[in-house]
Design a protein around this motif. Structure first.
Motif, PDB file in Angstrom:
ATOM      1  N   GLU A  13      73.688  57.015  34.656  1.00 49.72           N
ATOM      2  CA  GLU A  13      74.932  57.272  33.924  1.00 49.72           C
ATOM      3  C   GLU A  13      76.135  56.547  34.527  1.00 49.72           C
ATOM      4  O   GLU A  13      77.254  56.690  34.045  1.00 49.72           O
ATOM      5  CB  GLU A  13      75.222  58.776  33.884  1.00 49.72           C
ATOM      6  N   TYR A  14      75.919  55.773  35.578  1.00 55.57           N
ATOM      7  CA  TYR A  14      77.027  55.078  36.241  1.00 55.57           C
ATOM      8  C   TYR A  14      77.729  54.087  35.304  1.00 55.57           C
ATOM      9  O   TYR A  14      78.895  53.750  35.516  1.00 55.57           O
ATOM     10  CB  TYR A  14      76.528  54.365  37.501  1.00 55.57           C
ATOM     11  N   TYR A  16      78.893  54.747  32.477  1.00 53.52           N
ATOM     12  CA  TYR A  16      80.074  55.443  31.968  1.00 53.52           C
ATOM     13  C   TYR A  16      81.245  55.295  32.942  1.00 53.52           C
ATOM     14  O   TYR A  16      82.390  55.127  32.543  1.00 53.52           O
ATOM     15  CB  TYR A  16      79.792  56.930  31.741  1.00 53.52           C
ATOM     16  N   VAL A  17      80.932  55.383  34.219  1.00 49.52           N
ATOM     17  CA  VAL A  17      81.954  55.239  35.261  1.00 49.52           C
ATOM     18  C   VAL A  17      82.553  53.834  35.213  1.00 49.52           C
ATOM     19  O   VAL A  17      83.774  53.662  35.280  1.00 49.52           O
ATOM     20  CB  VAL A  17      81.358  55.540  36.652  1.00 49.52           C
ATOM     21  N   CYS A  19      82.653  51.843  32.665  1.00 52.43           N
ATOM     22  CA  CYS A  19      83.452  51.711  31.437  1.00 52.43           C
ATOM     23  C   CYS A  19      84.809  52.388  31.595  1.00 52.43           C
ATOM     24  O   CYS A  19      85.834  51.833  31.161  1.00 52.43           O
ATOM     25  CB  CYS A  19      82.693  52.293  30.242  1.00 52.43           C
ATOM     26  N   ALA A  20      84.840  53.560  32.201  1.00 53.97           N
ATOM     27  CA  ALA A  20      86.124  54.239  32.436  1.00 53.97           C
ATOM     28  C   ALA A  20      86.996  53.414  33.374  1.00 53.97           C
ATOM     29  O   ALA A  20      88.210  53.286  33.166  1.00 53.97           O
ATOM     30  CB  ALA A  20      85.889  55.643  33.003  1.00 53.97           C
ATOM     31  N   GLY A  95      81.845  58.479  41.242  1.00 55.01           N
ATOM     32  CA  GLY A  95      80.827  58.259  40.226  1.00 55.01           C
ATOM     33  C   GLY A  95      79.436  58.029  40.777  1.00 55.01           C
ATOM     34  O   GLY A  95      78.442  58.209  40.075  1.00 55.01           O
ATOM     35  N   LEU A 100      78.995  61.716  35.462  1.00 53.24           N
ATOM     36  CA  LEU A 100      79.522  62.259  34.211  1.00 53.24           C
ATOM     37  C   LEU A 100      80.870  62.937  34.417  1.00 53.24           C
ATOM     38  O   LEU A 100      81.788  62.780  33.600  1.00 53.24           O
ATOM     39  CB  LEU A 100      78.508  63.204  33.568  1.00 53.24           C
ATOM     40  N   ALA A 103      83.397  60.063  34.998  1.00 51.17           N
ATOM     41  CA  ALA A 103      83.712  59.357  33.759  1.00 51.17           C
ATOM     42  C   ALA A 103      84.561  60.229  32.833  1.00 51.17           C
ATOM     43  O   ALA A 103      85.497  59.746  32.195  1.00 51.17           O
ATOM     44  CB  ALA A 103      82.433  58.919  33.058  1.00 51.17           C
ATOM     45  N   GLY A 104      84.250  61.519  32.767  1.00 52.67           N
ATOM     46  CA  GLY A 104      85.039  62.442  31.950  1.00 52.67           C
ATOM     47  C   GLY A 104      86.474  62.565  32.439  1.00 52.67           C
ATOM     48  O   GLY A 104      87.426  62.526  31.652  1.00 52.67           O
ATOM     49  N   ALA A 107      88.225  59.331  31.631  1.00 53.29           N
ATOM     50  CA  ALA A 107      88.616  59.253  30.221  1.00 53.29           C
ATOM     51  C   ALA A 107      89.860  60.111  29.966  1.00 53.29           C
ATOM     52  O   ALA A 107      90.785  59.677  29.261  1.00 53.29           O
ATOM     53  CB  ALA A 107      87.457  59.700  29.328  1.00 53.29           C
TER      54      ALA A 107
END
Length: 157
Positions: A13-14, A16-17, A19-20, A95, A100, A103-104, A107
């Motif tokens: 899931e990294y 997502y990190v 991308c953030a 991250g 998650l 990243a949350g 965001a």
């Protein structure tokens, strides 16, 4: 499940990190780009960073408002630039352990930093209090700092 990134095992899931974190770069670009129209409207020439009190004392009420909004846009950008590096690092480090959550929080930070900038330049607000609508970015930022600290402590234990 984890994957390898440059020889370092990272959670799947990294992404997502990352991308953030990339979002912070684009938001910084947006901040810089939105200052141009405020500068032009205020009539503040380069290389002046801000409209100074001497500029405002010579201006009419409408021009003073435009200079004020330019200063607010500049200050929102400056505040962003003061905070972005530590947030980007915290995102990348926290991250690794909490992708998650990181990243949350990243965001949320991006959304509230946008609200902060737009609020700061609201024409119907004085003294920049419109920025307070975006102030919850501090909670996301502190959350990222806490996760980064906890990641370090877990590594030491």
């Amino acid at each position: 499940m984890s994957t390898s990134l440059l020889g370092l095992a990272v959670p799947q899931e990294y992404g997502y990190v990352l991308c953030a974190t990339a979002g912070t770069f684009f938001l910084g670009f947006w901040h810089g780009a939105r200052i141009g129209p405020y500068r032009k409207a205020a009539g503040i020439p380069y290389p002046k960073a801000m409209a100074e009190s001497s500029d405002m004392s010579a201006a009419d009420a409408d021009q003073k408002k435009k200079m004020y909004l330019f200063n607010c846009a500049q200050r929102a950008h400056g505040n962003y630039m003061e905070n972005q590096p530590s947030v980007a690092i915290a995102l990348l480090v926290a991250g690794l352990q909490y992708p998650l959550w990181s990243a949350g929080l990243g965001a949320a930070w991006l959304v509230f930093r946008t609200v902060y900038a737009v609020g700061y330049t609201r024409e119907d607000k004085t003294k920049g209090e419109g920025r307070l609508y975006g102030a919850p970015f501090w909670f996301a930022q502190l959350g990222l700092f806490g996760l980064t600290t906890w990641t370090g402590i877990k590594m030491l234990l």
